[in-house]
Design a protein around this motif. Structure first.
Motif, PDB file in Angstrom:
ATOM      1  N   MET A   1       0.826  -1.203   0.000  1.00  0.00           N
ATOM      2  CA  MET A   1       0.000   0.000   0.000  1.00  0.00           C
ATOM      3  C   MET A   1       0.866   1.261   0.000  1.00  0.00           C
ATOM      4  N   ALA A   2       2.002   1.207   0.698  1.00  0.00           N
ATOM      5  CA  ALA A   2       2.909   2.355   0.684  1.00  0.00           C
ATOM      6  C   ALA A   2       3.408   2.631  -0.733  1.00  0.00           C
ATOM      7  N   ASP A   3       3.678   1.576  -1.485  1.00  0.00           N
ATOM      8  CA  ASP A   3       4.073   1.768  -2.882  1.00  0.00           C
ATOM      9  C   ASP A   3       2.932   2.406  -3.678  1.00  0.00           C
ATOM     10  N   GLY A   4       1.713   1.944  -3.428  1.00  0.00           N
ATOM     11  CA  GLY A   4       0.574   2.544  -4.101  1.00  0.00           C
ATOM     12  C   GLY A   4       0.445   4.024  -3.807  1.00  0.00           C
ATOM     13  N   LEU A   5       0.651   4.383  -2.544  1.00  0.00           N
ATOM     14  CA  LEU A   5       0.557   5.791  -2.158  1.00  0.00           C
ATOM     15  C   LEU A   5       1.662   6.634  -2.788  1.00  0.00           C
ATOM     16  N   ARG A   6       2.791   6.033  -3.084  1.00  0.00           N
ATOM     17  CA  ARG A   6       3.912   6.802  -3.631  1.00  0.00           C
ATOM     18  C   ARG A   6       3.943   6.830  -5.151  1.00  0.00           C
ATOM     19  N   PHE A   7       3.295   5.848  -5.810  1.00  0.00           N
ATOM     20  CA  PHE A   7       3.509   5.728  -7.253  1.00  0.00           C
ATOM     21  C   PHE A   7       2.231   5.620  -8.085  1.00  0.00           C
ATOM     22  N   GLU A   8       1.044   5.717  -7.479  1.00  0.00           N
ATOM     23  CA  GLU A   8      -0.196   5.598  -8.243  1.00  0.00           C
ATOM     24  C   GLU A   8      -0.307   6.725  -9.274  1.00  0.00           C
ATOM     25  N   PRO A   9      -0.614   6.407 -10.531  1.00  0.00           N
ATOM     26  CA  PRO A   9      -0.747   7.453 -11.556  1.00  0.00           C
ATOM     27  C   PRO A   9      -2.085   8.177 -11.442  1.00  0.00           C
ATOM     28  N   ASP A  10      -2.209   9.260 -12.180  1.00  0.00           N
ATOM     29  CA  ASP A  10      -3.459  10.012 -12.246  1.00  0.00           C
ATOM     30  C   ASP A  10      -4.410   9.283 -13.205  1.00  0.00           C
ATOM     31  N   LEU A  11      -5.519   8.789 -12.656  1.00  0.00           N
ATOM     32  CA  LEU A  11      -6.493   8.034 -13.451  1.00  0.00           C
ATOM     33  C   LEU A  11      -7.865   8.693 -13.413  1.00  0.00           C
ATOM     34  N   VAL A  12      -7.904   9.992 -13.156  1.00  0.00           N
ATOM     35  CA  VAL A  12      -9.186  10.676 -13.017  1.00  0.00           C
ATOM     36  C   VAL A  12      -9.981  10.644 -14.310  1.00  0.00           C
ATOM     37  N   ALA A  13      -9.329  10.859 -15.444  1.00  0.00           N
ATOM     38  CA  ALA A  13     -10.037  10.839 -16.725  1.00  0.00           C
ATOM     39  C   ALA A  13     -10.649   9.466 -16.984  1.00  0.00           C
ATOM     40  N   SER A  14      -9.905   8.413 -16.682  1.00  0.00           N
ATOM     41  CA  SER A  14     -10.430   7.057 -16.865  1.00  0.00           C
ATOM     42  C   SER A  14     -11.602   6.804 -15.930  1.00  0.00           C
ATOM     43  N   LEU A  15     -11.514   7.311 -14.698  1.00  0.00           N
ATOM     44  CA  LEU A  15     -12.608   7.144 -13.746  1.00  0.00           C
ATOM     45  C   LEU A  15     -13.861   7.858 -14.228  1.00  0.00           C
ATOM     46  N   ALA A  16     -13.698   9.079 -14.721  1.00  0.00           N
ATOM     47  CA  ALA A  16     -14.847   9.834 -15.224  1.00  0.00           C
ATOM     48  C   ALA A  16     -15.542   9.064 -16.344  1.00  0.00           C
ATOM     49  N   GLU A  17     -14.764   8.481 -17.220  1.00  0.00           N
ATOM     50  CA  GLU A  17     -15.339   7.714 -18.328  1.00  0.00           C
ATOM     51  C   GLU A  17     -16.047   6.466 -17.812  1.00  0.00           C
ATOM     52  N   ALA A  18     -15.430   5.781 -16.843  1.00  0.00           N
ATOM     53  CA  ALA A  18     -16.024   4.555 -16.316  1.00  0.00           C
ATOM     54  C   ALA A  18     -17.307   4.833 -15.545  1.00  0.00           C
ATOM     55  N   LEU A  19     -17.361   5.954 -14.835  1.00  0.00           N
ATOM     56  CA  LEU A  19     -18.557   6.289 -14.068  1.00  0.00           C
ATOM     57  C   LEU A  19     -19.741   6.579 -14.988  1.00  0.00           C
ATOM     58  N   GLY A  20     -19.497   7.254 -16.098  1.00  0.00           N
ATOM     59  CA  GLY A  20     -20.601   7.595 -16.979  1.00  0.00           C
ATOM     60  C   GLY A  20     -21.633   8.431 -16.242  1.00  0.00           C
ATOM     61  N   SER A  21     -22.853   7.919 -16.143  1.00  0.00           N
ATOM     62  CA  SER A  21     -23.931   8.652 -15.468  1.00  0.00           C
ATOM     63  C   SER A  21     -24.053   8.324 -13.987  1.00  0.00           C
ATOM     64  N   VAL A  22     -23.161   7.484 -13.462  1.00  0.00           N
ATOM     65  CA  VAL A  22     -23.195   7.161 -12.028  1.00  0.00           C
ATOM     66  C   VAL A  22     -22.785   8.398 -11.234  1.00  0.00           C
ATOM     67  N   PRO A  23     -23.573   8.825 -10.242  1.00  0.00           N
ATOM     68  CA  PRO A  23     -23.234  10.045  -9.502  1.00  0.00           C
ATOM     69  C   PRO A  23     -22.023   9.856  -8.607  1.00  0.00           C
ATOM     70  N   SER A  24     -21.310  10.957  -8.386  1.00  0.00           N
ATOM     71  CA  SER A  24     -20.133  10.910  -7.521  1.00  0.00           C
ATOM     72  C   SER A  24     -20.044  12.185  -6.699  1.00  0.00           C
ATOM     73  N   LEU A  25     -19.219  12.143  -5.674  1.00  0.00           N
ATOM     74  CA  LEU A  25     -19.039  13.246  -4.738  1.00  0.00           C
ATOM     75  C   LEU A  25     -17.614  13.200  -4.225  1.00  0.00           C
ATOM     76  N   VAL A  26     -16.979  14.357  -4.095  1.00  0.00           N
ATOM     77  CA  VAL A  26     -15.650  14.456  -3.503  1.00  0.00           C
ATOM     78  C   VAL A  26     -15.766  15.298  -2.237  1.00  0.00           C
ATOM     79  N   VAL A  27     -15.238  14.780  -1.127  1.00  0.00           N
ATOM     80  CA  VAL A  27     -15.330  15.433   0.175  1.00  0.00           C
ATOM     81  C   VAL A  27     -13.937  15.513   0.780  1.00  0.00           C
ATOM     82  N   ALA A  28     -13.616  16.657   1.393  1.00  0.00           N
ATOM     83  CA  ALA A  28     -12.301  16.833   2.016  1.00  0.00           C
ATOM     84  C   ALA A  28     -12.439  17.575   3.339  1.00  0.00           C
ATOM     85  N   GLY A  29     -11.662  17.174   4.319  1.00  0.00           N
ATOM     86  CA  GLY A  29     -11.540  17.967   5.540  1.00  0.00           C
ATOM     87  C   GLY A  29     -10.830  19.267   5.213  1.00  0.00           C
ATOM     88  N   GLU A  30     -11.252  20.346   5.844  1.00  0.00           N
ATOM     89  CA  GLU A  30     -10.708  21.656   5.484  1.00  0.00           C
ATOM     90  C   GLU A  30      -9.206  21.757   5.747  1.00  0.00           C
TER      91      GLU A  30
END
Length: 284
Positions: free
Chosen positions: A204-233
């Motif tokens: 998991m530490a390797d994943g945290l250090r080396f995971e690529p940006d896959l946001v565009a692929s995620l957006a395509e895979a979600l299609g019409s499925v709703p999503s939400l992004v939440v962050a602590g201030e």
């Protein structure tokens, strides 16, 4: 008791997983949908203890899990099995099992669990909604958390998991918030860490250090499925700005949890639920 030791009415169960049984906390059966809650690095199902009863009271069944290798879920010895893509396959299988029960599944991933939840969607998980909480578009940026992973890796490999936790605890002792934690909670956090699979922590530490940006692929895979992004201030892992940008790229709403940092689920669960529950209701 606060945080992970918050009392709740969920039952401890084991769910089927391709890498072995998945330990979970599960609330009673309800009519709307199942909310599947996925913890972050070094986390566990107990990270969602302050939220479980409120989610159930709103008409959802909440299921919080330990990912393979975390706390009470066994995992494989291969470190690569803990990268987001591999864990995403496991999570997608669990989603399929839950969907077969006849209720839609809403998926929430916290921190590293967000990267895994994303991978599950990319693997074809049939979800009815996705929430990414204090998670990022790619690997952790430069900063103390990434440094700690790099420093901890050789210690974990050479000295073992107990030594790695002692180093982690010494680092925490400089923070007043850690010093103020009850003794019982500190003991739980220690027990959870040393019960986890060393291969899981390393992978998991390797994943945290080396995971690529896959946001565009995620957006395509979600299609019409709703999503939400939440962050602590005050998130100190991925910046709030980077998470807001991720939300825009997903065409998803973005919400900030006040008086919270990287873990709103334990730091300000009421404010977090005030954001999540209306969104989830609207998705159904």
């Amino acid at each position: 008791m606060s945080g992970q030791l918050t009392p709740h009415g969920a039952e401890r169960v084991e769910l089927p997983g391709s890498e072995g049984p998945i330990a979970a906390l599960r609330t009673r059966e309800t009519g709307k949908a199942t909310v599947l809650l996925v913890p972050g690095y070094t986390g566990s199902k107990e990270d969602f203890s302050p939220m479980l009863d409120e989610i159930a009271a709103d008409g959802f069944r909440a299921i919080a899990i330990d990912l393979p290798g975390q706390f009470e879920s066994p995992g494989p010895e291969d470190e690569r099995s803990y990268l987001p893509e591999a864990l995403g396959q496991v999570l997608a299988g669990l989603v399929g099992h839950l969907v077969a029960g006849g209720k839609p599944v809403l998926l929430l991933g916290h921190s590293y669990g967000g990267l895994v939840a994303r991978a599950a969607v990319l693997a074809g998980a049939e979800i009815a909604g996705l929430t990414l909480m204090d998670s990022g578009p790619s690997a952790l940026p430069d900063g103390p958390r990434r440094v700690a992973l790099s420093v901890g890796e050789p210690l974990l490999r050479e000295k073992g998991i107990a030594a790695a936790y002692r180093m982690r605890e010494r680092m925490y002792e400089q923070f007043p918030s850690w010093v103020r934690l009850p003794v019982e909670l500190k003991e739980f956090l220690r027990r959870r860490f040393v019960s986890s699979a060393p291969a899981g922590l390393l992978g998991m530490a390797d994943g945290l250090r080396f995971e690529p940006d896959l946001v565009a692929s995620l957006a395509e895979a979600l299609g019409s499925v709703p999503s939400l992004v939440v962050a602590g201030e005050g998130d100190d892992a991925w910046s709030v700005a980077s998470q807001q940008d991720m939300a825009e790229r997903l065409d998803a709403p973005f919400a900030i949890v006040p008086n919270a940092a990287h873990s709103p689920n334990t730091e300000n669960p009421k404010a977090l639920l005030d954001i999540l529950l209306p969104a989830w209701r609207s998705w159904l």
